[in-house]
Motif scaffolding. Structure first.
Motif, PDB file in Angstrom:
ATOM      1  N   GLN A   4      40.049  22.612  32.983  1.00  0.00           N
ATOM      2  CA  GLN A   4      40.616  23.731  32.240  1.00  0.00           C
ATOM      3  C   GLN A   4      41.793  24.268  33.033  1.00  0.00           C
ATOM      4  N   VAL A   5      42.869  24.569  32.315  1.00  0.00           N
ATOM      5  CA  VAL A   5      44.052  25.133  32.954  1.00  0.00           C
ATOM      6  C   VAL A   5      44.234  26.545  32.427  1.00  0.00           C
ATOM      7  N   CYS A   6      44.318  27.500  33.338  1.00  0.00           N
ATOM      8  CA  CYS A   6      44.565  28.894  32.987  1.00  0.00           C
ATOM      9  C   CYS A   6      46.060  29.135  33.158  1.00  0.00           C
ATOM     10  N   VAL A   7      46.746  29.522  32.076  1.00  0.00           N
ATOM     11  CA  VAL A   7      48.187  29.773  32.136  1.00  0.00           C
ATOM     12  C   VAL A   7      48.427  31.277  32.200  1.00  0.00           C
ATOM     13  N   VAL A   8      49.195  31.694  33.199  1.00  0.00           N
ATOM     14  CA  VAL A   8      49.531  33.101  33.388  1.00  0.00           C
ATOM     15  C   VAL A   8      51.016  33.262  33.122  1.00  0.00           C
ATOM     16  N   ARG A   9      51.379  34.157  32.216  1.00  0.00           N
ATOM     17  CA  ARG A   9      52.781  34.357  31.840  1.00  0.00           C
ATOM     18  C   ARG A   9      53.385  35.559  32.582  1.00  0.00           C
ATOM     19  N   PRO A  10      54.707  35.568  32.759  1.00  0.00           N
ATOM     20  CA  PRO A  10      55.382  36.588  33.571  1.00  0.00           C
ATOM     21  C   PRO A  10      55.135  38.041  33.187  1.00  0.00           C
ATOM     22  N   PRO A  11      55.079  38.409  31.915  1.00  0.00           N
ATOM     23  CA  PRO A  11      54.872  39.834  31.636  1.00  0.00           C
ATOM     24  C   PRO A  11      53.584  40.367  32.257  1.00  0.00           C
ATOM     25  N   ASP A  12      52.608  39.488  32.462  1.00  0.00           N
ATOM     26  CA  ASP A  12      51.366  39.904  33.089  1.00  0.00           C
ATOM     27  C   ASP A  12      51.443  39.847  34.602  1.00  0.00           C
ATOM     28  N   PHE A  13      52.374  39.091  35.156  1.00  0.00           N
ATOM     29  CA  PHE A  13      52.384  38.840  36.590  1.00  0.00           C
ATOM     30  C   PHE A  13      53.343  39.746  37.352  1.00  0.00           C
ATOM     31  N   LEU A  14      54.611  39.696  37.025  1.00  0.00           N
ATOM     32  CA  LEU A  14      55.598  40.513  37.727  1.00  0.00           C
ATOM     33  C   LEU A  14      56.125  41.572  36.781  1.00  0.00           C
ATOM     34  N   ARG A  15      55.999  42.803  37.190  1.00  0.00           N
ATOM     35  CA  ARG A  15      56.521  43.895  36.390  1.00  0.00           C
ATOM     36  C   ARG A  15      57.488  44.689  37.250  1.00  0.00           C
ATOM     37  N   VAL A  16      58.395  45.354  36.587  1.00  0.00           N
ATOM     38  CA  VAL A  16      59.368  46.176  37.295  1.00  0.00           C
ATOM     39  C   VAL A  16      59.010  47.644  37.054  1.00  0.00           C
ATOM     40  N   ALA A  37      38.302  35.777  35.771  1.00  0.00           N
ATOM     41  CA  ALA A  37      38.176  34.829  34.657  1.00  0.00           C
ATOM     42  C   ALA A  37      37.713  33.467  35.150  1.00  0.00           C
ATOM     43  N   ALA A  38      38.188  33.049  36.309  1.00  0.00           N
ATOM     44  CA  ALA A  38      37.830  31.741  36.853  1.00  0.00           C
ATOM     45  C   ALA A  38      36.394  31.712  37.360  1.00  0.00           C
ATOM     46  N   GLY A  39      35.841  32.870  37.675  1.00  0.00           N
ATOM     47  CA  GLY A  39      34.485  32.941  38.208  1.00  0.00           C
ATOM     48  C   GLY A  39      33.446  32.313  37.297  1.00  0.00           C
ATOM     49  N   ARG A  40      33.720  32.282  36.006  1.00  0.00           N
ATOM     50  CA  ARG A  40      32.776  31.715  35.032  1.00  0.00           C
ATOM     51  C   ARG A  40      32.967  30.217  34.849  1.00  0.00           C
ATOM     52  N   THR A  71      41.317  37.489  49.486  1.00  0.00           N
ATOM     53  CA  THR A  71      40.303  38.218  48.734  1.00  0.00           C
ATOM     54  C   THR A  71      39.672  37.351  47.650  1.00  0.00           C
ATOM     55  N   PHE A  72      40.440  36.383  47.147  1.00  0.00           N
ATOM     56  CA  PHE A  72      39.991  35.541  46.031  1.00  0.00           C
ATOM     57  C   PHE A  72      39.920  34.078  46.466  1.00  0.00           C
ATOM     58  N   ARG A  73      39.458  33.850  47.682  1.00  0.00           N
ATOM     59  CA  ARG A  73      39.489  32.518  48.303  1.00  0.00           C
ATOM     60  C   ARG A  73      39.016  31.406  47.384  1.00  0.00           C
ATOM     61  N   SER A  74      37.850  31.538  46.766  1.00  0.00           N
ATOM     62  CA  SER A  74      37.305  30.432  45.983  1.00  0.00           C
ATOM     63  C   SER A  74      38.177  30.093  44.775  1.00  0.00           C
ATOM     64  N   THR A  75      38.850  31.068  44.208  1.00  0.00           N
ATOM     65  CA  THR A  75      39.709  30.813  43.047  1.00  0.00           C
ATOM     66  C   THR A  75      40.940  30.011  43.433  1.00  0.00           C
ATOM     67  N   PHE A  76      41.617  30.410  44.487  1.00  0.00           N
ATOM     68  CA  PHE A  76      42.909  29.814  44.809  1.00  0.00           C
ATOM     69  C   PHE A  76      42.821  28.628  45.762  1.00  0.00           C
ATOM     70  N   LEU A  77      41.596  28.155  46.002  1.00  0.00           N
ATOM     71  CA  LEU A  77      41.447  26.871  46.679  1.00  0.00           C
ATOM     72  C   LEU A  77      41.643  25.739  45.678  1.00  0.00           C
ATOM     73  N   HIS A  78      41.588  26.077  44.372  1.00  0.00           N
ATOM     74  CA  HIS A  78      41.900  25.112  43.323  1.00  0.00           C
ATOM     75  C   HIS A  78      43.418  24.976  43.241  1.00  0.00           C
ATOM     76  N   ARG A  79      43.874  23.952  42.575  1.00  0.00           N
ATOM     77  CA  ARG A  79      45.324  23.776  42.405  1.00  0.00           C
ATOM     78  C   ARG A  79      45.904  24.939  41.614  1.00  0.00           C
ATOM     79  N   THR A  80      47.023  25.441  42.109  1.00  0.00           N
ATOM     80  CA  THR A  80      47.749  26.506  41.428  1.00  0.00           C
ATOM     81  C   THR A  80      49.224  26.119  41.420  1.00  0.00           C
ATOM     82  N   ALA A  81      49.778  25.954  40.220  1.00  0.00           N
ATOM     83  CA  ALA A  81      51.200  25.621  40.061  1.00  0.00           C
ATOM     84  C   ALA A  81      51.956  26.897  39.717  1.00  0.00           C
ATOM     85  N   VAL A  82      53.071  27.127  40.402  1.00  0.00           N
ATOM     86  CA  VAL A  82      53.943  28.260  40.100  1.00  0.00           C
ATOM     87  C   VAL A  82      55.198  27.679  39.464  1.00  0.00           C
ATOM     88  N   LEU A  83      55.357  27.920  38.178  1.00  0.00           N
ATOM     89  CA  LEU A  83      56.488  27.402  37.411  1.00  0.00           C
ATOM     90  C   LEU A  83      57.592  28.451  37.406  1.00  0.00           C
TER      91      LEU A  83
END
Length: 126
Positions: A4-16, A37-40, A71-83
């Motif tokens: 499963q791939v979780c896609v995170v879009r910019p409006p949710d990630f970086l705000r001004v 979300a990944a915990g499940r 703080t979220f070690r187990s989540t980000f030990l998985h592959r994470t692509a930053v597009l």
């Protein structure tokens, strides 16, 4: 085995903020939501799409954000692509290097959506 791939879009990630500076706290909060979300899930990868994000994190803020991954070690030990767009590639690549210094060596920066997805979906190497 499916992935499963979780896609995170910019409006949710970086705000001004109203002063024009990037809201680092919103970025940290998003990392917390991705982790929750990944915990499940058993098998997943993460794609953070910042191609249309507004604002830019300073090197110190990138360092702080990379450090918050602990703080979220187990989540980000998985592959994470930053597009990201070409003009932000250096920042995204720097973030991935900082993340690696904290033990998160599976975070990579990409300019191309297809290349990011291909990397996320490729089989694990023994």
């Amino acid at each position: 085995m499916s992935t499963q791939v979780c896609v995170v879009r910019p409006p949710d990630f970086l705000r001004v903020r109203t002063d024009g500076q990037v809201d680092l706290d919103a970025g940290k909060e998003l990392l917390a939501r991705v982790a929750a979300a990944a915990g499940r899930l058993e098998r997943y990868e993460v794609l953070i799409d910042i191609r249309d994000a507004v604002g830019r994190l300073s090197p110190d803020e990138l360092h702080e954000l990379a450090g918050s991954l602990i703080t979220f070690r187990s989540t980000f030990l998985h592959r994470t692509a930053v597009l990201c767009p070409r003009e932000r590639f250096d920042n995204a690549r720097f973030f991935s290097l900082l993340a690696a210094s904290y033990g998160f060596s599976r975070i990579r920066a990409f300019l191309d959506f297809e290349a990011a997805i291909d990397w996320l979906m490729e089989p694990e190497q023994p």
